[in-house]
Design a protein around this motif. Structure first.
Motif, PDB file in Angstrom:
ATOM      1  N   SER A 418       0.847  -1.230   0.014  1.00 50.78           N
ATOM      2  CA  SER A 418      -0.043   0.163   0.068  1.00 50.78           C
ATOM      3  C   SER A 418       1.046   1.038   0.046  1.00 50.78           C
ATOM      4  O   SER A 418       1.916   1.241   0.724  1.00 50.78           O
ATOM      5  CB  SER A 418      -0.933  -0.007   1.142  1.00 50.78           C
ATOM      6  OG  SER A 418      -1.817  -1.175   1.245  1.00 50.78           O
ATOM      7  N   VAL A 419       0.226   2.302  -0.685  1.00 48.07           N
ATOM      8  CA  VAL A 419       1.158   3.583  -0.856  1.00 48.07           C
ATOM      9  C   VAL A 419       0.395   4.579   0.124  1.00 48.07           C
ATOM     10  O   VAL A 419      -0.813   5.087   0.013  1.00 48.07           O
ATOM     11  CB  VAL A 419       1.309   4.020  -2.205  1.00 48.07           C
ATOM     12  CG1 VAL A 419       2.090   5.253  -1.875  1.00 48.07           C
ATOM     13  CG2 VAL A 419       2.013   2.984  -2.990  1.00 48.07           C
ATOM     14  N   LEU A 420       0.946   5.203   1.172  1.00 38.96           N
ATOM     15  CA  LEU A 420       0.474   6.215   1.999  1.00 38.96           C
ATOM     16  C   LEU A 420       1.237   7.543   1.605  1.00 38.96           C
ATOM     17  O   LEU A 420       2.717   7.363   1.858  1.00 38.96           O
ATOM     18  CB  LEU A 420       0.601   5.833   3.216  1.00 38.96           C
ATOM     19  CG  LEU A 420      -0.102   6.454   4.555  1.00 38.96           C
ATOM     20  CD1 LEU A 420      -0.010   5.746   5.806  1.00 38.96           C
ATOM     21  CD2 LEU A 420       0.611   7.972   4.665  1.00 38.96           C
ATOM     22  N   VAL A 421       0.789   8.708   1.589  1.00 39.28           N
ATOM     23  CA  VAL A 421       1.130   9.803   1.004  1.00 39.28           C
ATOM     24  C   VAL A 421       1.286  10.657   2.096  1.00 39.28           C
ATOM     25  O   VAL A 421       0.434  11.046   2.797  1.00 39.28           O
ATOM     26  CB  VAL A 421       0.236  10.466  -0.233  1.00 39.28           C
ATOM     27  CG1 VAL A 421       1.179  11.749  -0.482  1.00 39.28           C
ATOM     28  CG2 VAL A 421       0.337   9.492  -1.220  1.00 39.28           C
ATOM     29  N   LEU A 422       2.568  11.471   2.459  1.00 38.49           N
ATOM     30  CA  LEU A 422       2.724  12.353   3.274  1.00 38.49           C
ATOM     31  C   LEU A 422       2.959  13.713   2.347  1.00 38.49           C
ATOM     32  O   LEU A 422       3.642  13.698   1.488  1.00 38.49           O
ATOM     33  CB  LEU A 422       4.096  12.266   4.102  1.00 38.49           C
ATOM     34  CG  LEU A 422       3.998  11.145   5.181  1.00 38.49           C
ATOM     35  CD1 LEU A 422       5.024  11.206   6.117  1.00 38.49           C
ATOM     36  CD2 LEU A 422       2.651  11.017   5.848  1.00 38.49           C
ATOM     37  N   GLU A 423       1.932  14.836   2.619  1.00 42.38           N
ATOM     38  CA  GLU A 423       2.100  15.969   1.822  1.00 42.38           C
ATOM     39  C   GLU A 423       2.660  17.003   2.691  1.00 42.38           C
ATOM     40  O   GLU A 423       1.991  17.232   3.815  1.00 42.38           O
ATOM     41  CB  GLU A 423       0.637  16.550   1.468  1.00 42.38           C
ATOM     42  CG  GLU A 423       0.607  17.451   0.376  1.00 42.38           C
ATOM     43  CD  GLU A 423      -0.792  17.707  -0.206  1.00 42.38           C
ATOM     44  OE1 GLU A 423      -1.244  18.832   0.147  1.00 42.38           O
ATOM     45  OE2 GLU A 423      -1.426  16.768  -0.702  1.00 42.38           O
ATOM     46  N   MET A 424       3.863  17.564   2.347  1.00 38.96           N
ATOM     47  CA  MET A 424       4.493  18.235   3.289  1.00 38.96           C
ATOM     48  C   MET A 424       4.283  19.707   2.786  1.00 38.96           C
ATOM     49  O   MET A 424       3.977  20.115   1.839  1.00 38.96           O
ATOM     50  CB  MET A 424       5.896  17.838   3.388  1.00 38.96           C
ATOM     51  CG  MET A 424       6.465  16.512   3.422  1.00 38.96           C
ATOM     52  SD  MET A 424       5.892  15.626   4.970  1.00 38.96           S
ATOM     53  CE  MET A 424       6.921  16.268   5.981  1.00 38.96           C
ATOM     54  N   ASP A 425       4.949  20.598   3.833  1.00 35.45           N
ATOM     55  CA  ASP A 425       4.667  22.022   3.530  1.00 35.45           C
ATOM     56  C   ASP A 425       5.686  22.724   2.592  1.00 35.45           C
ATOM     57  O   ASP A 425       5.730  23.823   2.275  1.00 35.45           O
ATOM     58  CB  ASP A 425       4.525  22.896   4.962  1.00 35.45           C
ATOM     59  CG  ASP A 425       6.227  22.752   5.719  1.00 35.45           C
ATOM     60  OD1 ASP A 425       6.958  21.945   5.361  1.00 35.45           O
ATOM     61  OD2 ASP A 425       6.402  23.665   6.508  1.00 35.45           O
ATOM     62  N   GLN A 426       6.703  21.718   2.019  1.00 31.66           N
ATOM     63  CA  GLN A 426       7.974  22.277   1.271  1.00 31.66           C
ATOM     64  C   GLN A 426       8.374  21.006   0.322  1.00 31.66           C
ATOM     65  O   GLN A 426       8.030  19.900   0.760  1.00 31.66           O
ATOM     66  CB  GLN A 426       8.920  23.027   2.069  1.00 31.66           C
ATOM     67  CG  GLN A 426       9.614  22.080   2.924  1.00 31.66           C
ATOM     68  CD  GLN A 426      10.561  22.750   4.023  1.00 31.66           C
ATOM     69  OE1 GLN A 426      11.551  23.066   3.748  1.00 31.66           O
ATOM     70  NE2 GLN A 426      10.130  23.131   5.062  1.00 31.66           N
ATOM     71  N   ASN A 427       9.112  21.379  -0.419  1.00 32.58           N
ATOM     72  CA  ASN A 427       9.800  20.545  -1.165  1.00 32.58           C
ATOM     73  C   ASN A 427      10.972  19.544  -0.502  1.00 32.58           C
ATOM     74  O   ASN A 427      11.357  20.265   0.487  1.00 32.58           O
ATOM     75  CB  ASN A 427      10.641  21.332  -2.509  1.00 32.58           C
ATOM     76  CG  ASN A 427      10.944  20.259  -3.510  1.00 32.58           C
ATOM     77  OD1 ASN A 427      11.850  19.165  -3.336  1.00 32.58           O
ATOM     78  ND2 ASN A 427      10.780  20.395  -4.882  1.00 32.58           N
ATOM     79  N   VAL A 428      10.629  18.203  -0.683  1.00 27.99           N
ATOM     80  CA  VAL A 428      11.493  17.258   0.226  1.00 27.99           C
ATOM     81  C   VAL A 428      12.370  16.787  -0.772  1.00 27.99           C
ATOM     82  O   VAL A 428      13.146  15.685   0.075  1.00 27.99           O
ATOM     83  CB  VAL A 428      10.568  16.339   0.855  1.00 27.99           C
ATOM     84  CG1 VAL A 428       9.498  17.068   2.019  1.00 27.99           C
ATOM     85  CG2 VAL A 428       9.746  15.541  -0.254  1.00 27.99           C
ATOM     86  N   GLU A 429      12.987  17.099  -2.008  1.00 25.11           N
ATOM     87  CA  GLU A 429      13.546  16.205  -2.713  1.00 25.11           C
ATOM     88  C   GLU A 429      15.113  16.401  -2.307  1.00 25.11           C
ATOM     89  O   GLU A 429      15.835  15.508  -2.513  1.00 25.11           O
ATOM     90  CB  GLU A 429      13.592  16.783  -4.078  1.00 25.11           C
ATOM     91  CG  GLU A 429      12.113  16.306  -4.696  1.00 25.11           C
ATOM     92  CD  GLU A 429      12.081  16.706  -6.377  1.00 25.11           C
ATOM     93  OE1 GLU A 429      13.370  17.398  -6.796  1.00 25.11           O
ATOM     94  OE2 GLU A 429      10.933  16.274  -6.740  1.00 25.11           O
ATOM     95  N   ASN A 430      15.353  17.667  -1.593  1.00 24.32           N
ATOM     96  CA  ASN A 430      16.781  17.743  -1.074  1.00 24.32           C
ATOM     97  C   ASN A 430      17.044  17.488   0.654  1.00 24.32           C
ATOM     98  O   ASN A 430      18.232  17.714   0.872  1.00 24.32           O
ATOM     99  CB  ASN A 430      17.325  19.146  -1.668  1.00 24.32           C
ATOM    100  CG  ASN A 430      17.397  19.221  -3.020  1.00 24.32           C
ATOM    101  OD1 ASN A 430      17.858  18.490  -3.675  1.00 24.32           O
ATOM    102  ND2 ASN A 430      16.875  20.548  -3.245  1.00 24.32           N
ATOM    103  N   VAL A 431      15.883  16.877   1.075  1.00 28.68           N
ATOM    104  CA  VAL A 431      16.146  16.346   2.241  1.00 28.68           C
ATOM    105  C   VAL A 431      17.262  15.495   2.627  1.00 28.68           C
ATOM    106  O   VAL A 431      17.017  14.493   1.843  1.00 28.68           O
ATOM    107  CB  VAL A 431      14.588  15.847   3.095  1.00 28.68           C
ATOM    108  CG1 VAL A 431      14.979  15.439   4.092  1.00 28.68           C
ATOM    109  CG2 VAL A 431      13.816  17.374   2.796  1.00 28.68           C
TER     110      VAL A 431
END
Length: 439
Positions: A418-431
């Motif tokens: 199953s895929v659970l999505v966390l929608e964050m307050d900013q771009n997370v690609e560089n975390v």
């Protein structure tokens, strides 16, 4: 005799042609954008196939072992896969959600699935006669699937290659690597100029006659023909799983295992849908759960999955393999957003989950269907705005200074993955990556 003469003329003529081509400056590498586009695809089809399917043993490796050399080398004389349909193969890959296809144009046994001008040991001298590589290239173009070619360095059939998988490591005194590397260049020129592969998947670089210097020269030659073609790391030497100083090529290729999390360079795991690479009667087939969690694990580690199928002697893909691929495709129809064009992480994969990310979303691929709660370490500097199952119900969450706790009623929507999505307050690609064990 006339055919042998023509082959000899072609071989010697090509020597002068290739000498001129290798004079081009070295140092050309596959561009970052090309490799980024390749990694965005995430999922491809590997195909191991050839006359050895008539015996049901492993391609290449069973020569001189399970199958006597003379028997193995004569199988092409009765290889007549009359039910082969290139479009059917490609449509099966496309339905499965696979974005590229890689065919074993020449495996370690030396047999060629295209009508090579440089050896009679090829598909044109079988009862079938049709150009398998050419038909697949045409079908891939028609259906928008990237066409790729597997070509092995070693060649146990060639008298110029010094080793023959016959139980001895003593090189054949009649071997000649200079002639053999020229043979390789001739065939690679055929493949590149006639079929325009998107990627070349090399293998067999571990045997002693092949050196890193030969691999570097071959890479430069390939780039003199097509600067954009992608090349895997098995053209050099060293560990397939990683890119090291001994490597020659663009990306790493862990085999039969999911590669480790790696954001530094591209990689692709090649894994069989059954147990054997080539077709074997009643071979054990991986479950849908195994396939989906393998796909999630590779994308979660920032890699691609090249899933191998093995067509039968008559040219058909087994219906049970087709059914499994269709099931994977059905899952990707609903969840492909969490796979294609994503980056791995930010959480390290573990036995219960993998994660991918894109923009301001983190996709959690969850494996344990009987759980209804998940605790995660906080993503530094980020706040969760919303949580939900992809194409499904919202998920309750609480975020403290250290943790994110997710909870939902009942079991997860898909017991396989199953895929659970966390929608964050900013771009997370560089975390930065987070080493978090699921709880």
């Amino acid at each position: 005799m006339r055919r042998f003469f023509l082959l000899t003329v072609a071989f010697h003529f090509s020597f002068f042609l290739l000498q001129a081509q290798t004079a081009k400056p070295a140092g050309v590498k596959t561009g970052k954008q090309v490799l980024d586009n390749f990694m965005d695809m995430r999922f491809g089809m590997f195909i191991h196939w050839g006359p050895v399917t008539l015996r049901g043993t492993e391609i290449g490796w069973s020569r001189n072992h399970q199958v006597a050399q003379n028997d193995y080398d004569s199988l092409y004389k009765e290889f007549n896969p009359v039910l082969f349909d290139a479009e059917s193969w490609v449509k099966t890959a496309k339905t499965a959600g696979m974005k590229y296809l890689t065919i074993t144009a020449k495996h370690h046994d030396g047999f060629c699935l295209w009508p090579s001008a440089f050896t009679p040991y090829n598909i044109s001298n079988t009862p079938f006669r049709k150009d398998v590589v050419g038909l697949l290239a045409k079908a891939c173009k028609k259906y928008g699937v990237k066409f790729c070619i597997y070509y092995t360095v070693l060649d146990w059939y060639s008298t110029d290659y010094p080793l023959h998988n016959n139980g001895t490591k003593q090189p054949d005194a009649n071997g000649n690597m200079e002639r053999f590397t020229l043979y390789m260049k001739n065939q690679l020129k055929e493949l590149i100029t006639n079929y325009h592969p998107y990627m070349l998947w090399f293998d067999g670089n571990w045997e002693s006659p092949w050196t890193k210097e030969m691999g570097a020269d071959m890479y430069a030659f390939i780039k003199s023909l097509d600067t954009s073609v992608i090349v895997n790391n098995r053209l050099g030497k060293g560990d397939h799983k990683t890119i090291t100083d001994a490597s020659v090529g663009d990306y790493a290729t862990p085999e039969q295992v999911v590669g480790k999390m790696n954001m530094e360079y591209p990689w692709e795991s090649c894994i069989t849908i059954s147990k054997q690479w080539s077709w074997k009667p009643n071979d054990e087939l991986k479950t849908l759960q195994q396939c989906l969690q393998t796909l999630a694990g590779t994308s979660g580690g920032n890699g691609n999955l090249l899933l191998n199928i093995s067509p039968m002697p008559d040219g058909r893909i087994e219906q049970r393999q087709i059914n499994r691929l269709q099931e994977i495709g059905n899952w990707l129809q609903k969840n492909g957003e969490a796979v294609y064009g994503t980056l791995g992480g930010p959480f390290f994969p573990d036995s219960l989950k993998a994660s991918t990310r894109k923009g301001n979303k983190i996709y959690l691929h969850l494996f344990a269907s009987n759980k209804n709660q998940l605790q995660l370490v906080n993503v530094p500097g980020c706040t969760v705005k919303k949580a939900f199952f992809l194409n499904g119900a919202t998920v309750d969450f609480q975020q403290s200074s250290q943790h994110i706790v997710l909870s939902w009623n009942g079991n997860m929507p898909d017991h396989n993955c199953s895929v659970l999505v966390l929608e964050m307050d900013q771009n997370v690609e560089n975390v930065p990556l987070i080493n978090n064990s699921s709880k």
